[in-house]
Scaffold this motif. Structure first.
Motif: not given
Length: 217
Positions: A125, A131, A153, A118, A122, A127
């Motif tokens: 991407r 977010e 990204v 994860s 991250n 994330t």
């Protein structure tokens, strides 16, 4: 001999006293309480454990146990390290006194691999930052603003992911990363030749080579 002592203790129909040092999961407490006299003990009371006359002792990594401690635990027959490593336990001293020492090799393998992947995803991407951007309700009015928000990204497929060590967790990360399109390689001087072929990944001969050729480590 430690195995014989343990089996003898358990077959004598004597009440088992199990001491859990440090954190005690409620589900474990409930299960063990049904078959023994269970005594949770905080790490600040380790010196008191021998006085409880435990048959079994469950510990995490926050305490160190050596020969002096084991000599005082006259009734102790088995120590279980609730985790993988057991550097905090003097296994040799325990063995000499007939105390079996066990660890939990599979503890946390999937969870750590999931978390590792994860974090890797991250990095590519973004994330977490996107977010956060969304929660701040910052509107993206046009293409340039959208491009700035997505800056950094990166497409994952074909990126070179280098793993330092290919043990249980390393293999689990490898198996999770390959479907995303990562080109996975690793460095592990302790594994025999041919492991890389079994997993279909590349092997580096040195840590420096892995760092030089990987996009993420």
């Amino acid at each position: 001999s430690s195995r014989t002592n343990l089996e003898g203790k358990m077959s004598a129909n004597l009440p088992l006293t199990i001491v859990i040092c440090d954190f005690a999961d409620p589900n474990a407490v409930a299960s063990l309480s049904a078959i023994s006299r269970l005594v949770p003990v905080g790490v600040d009371r380790v010196s008191e454990i021998p006085e409880l006359e435990p048959t079994a002792l469950l510990v995490w990594h926050t305490v160190s146990l050596g020969e002096e401690f084991f000599v005082r635990c006259k009734s102790l027959r088995i120590l279980i390290r609730m985790g993988v490593g057991y550097d905090n336990v003097d296994v040799g001293a325990a063995g000499k006194l007939g105390i079996a020492v066990c660890n939990t090799p599979s503890y946390g393998t999937e969870e750590v691999a999931d978390s590792a992947l994860s974090h890797i995803l991250n990095l590519y991407r973004r994330t977490l930052s996107l977010e956060s951007w969304t929660h701040q309700n910052q509107p993206l009015a046009n293409a340039p603003e959208t491009s700035r928000a997505a800056q950094g990204v990166t497409r994952i497929r074909g990126q070179k992911l280098g793993l330092v060590g290919l043990g249980r967790i390393g293999v689990a990360v490898c198996n999770r990363a390959k479907p995303f399109g990562f080109d996975v390689s690793f460095f592990d001087p302790f594994l025999p030749s041919g492991v890389e072929k079994a997993h279909g990944i590349r092997r580096h001969c040195s840590f420096d080579d892995l760092l030089a050729e990987s996009d993420a480590v």
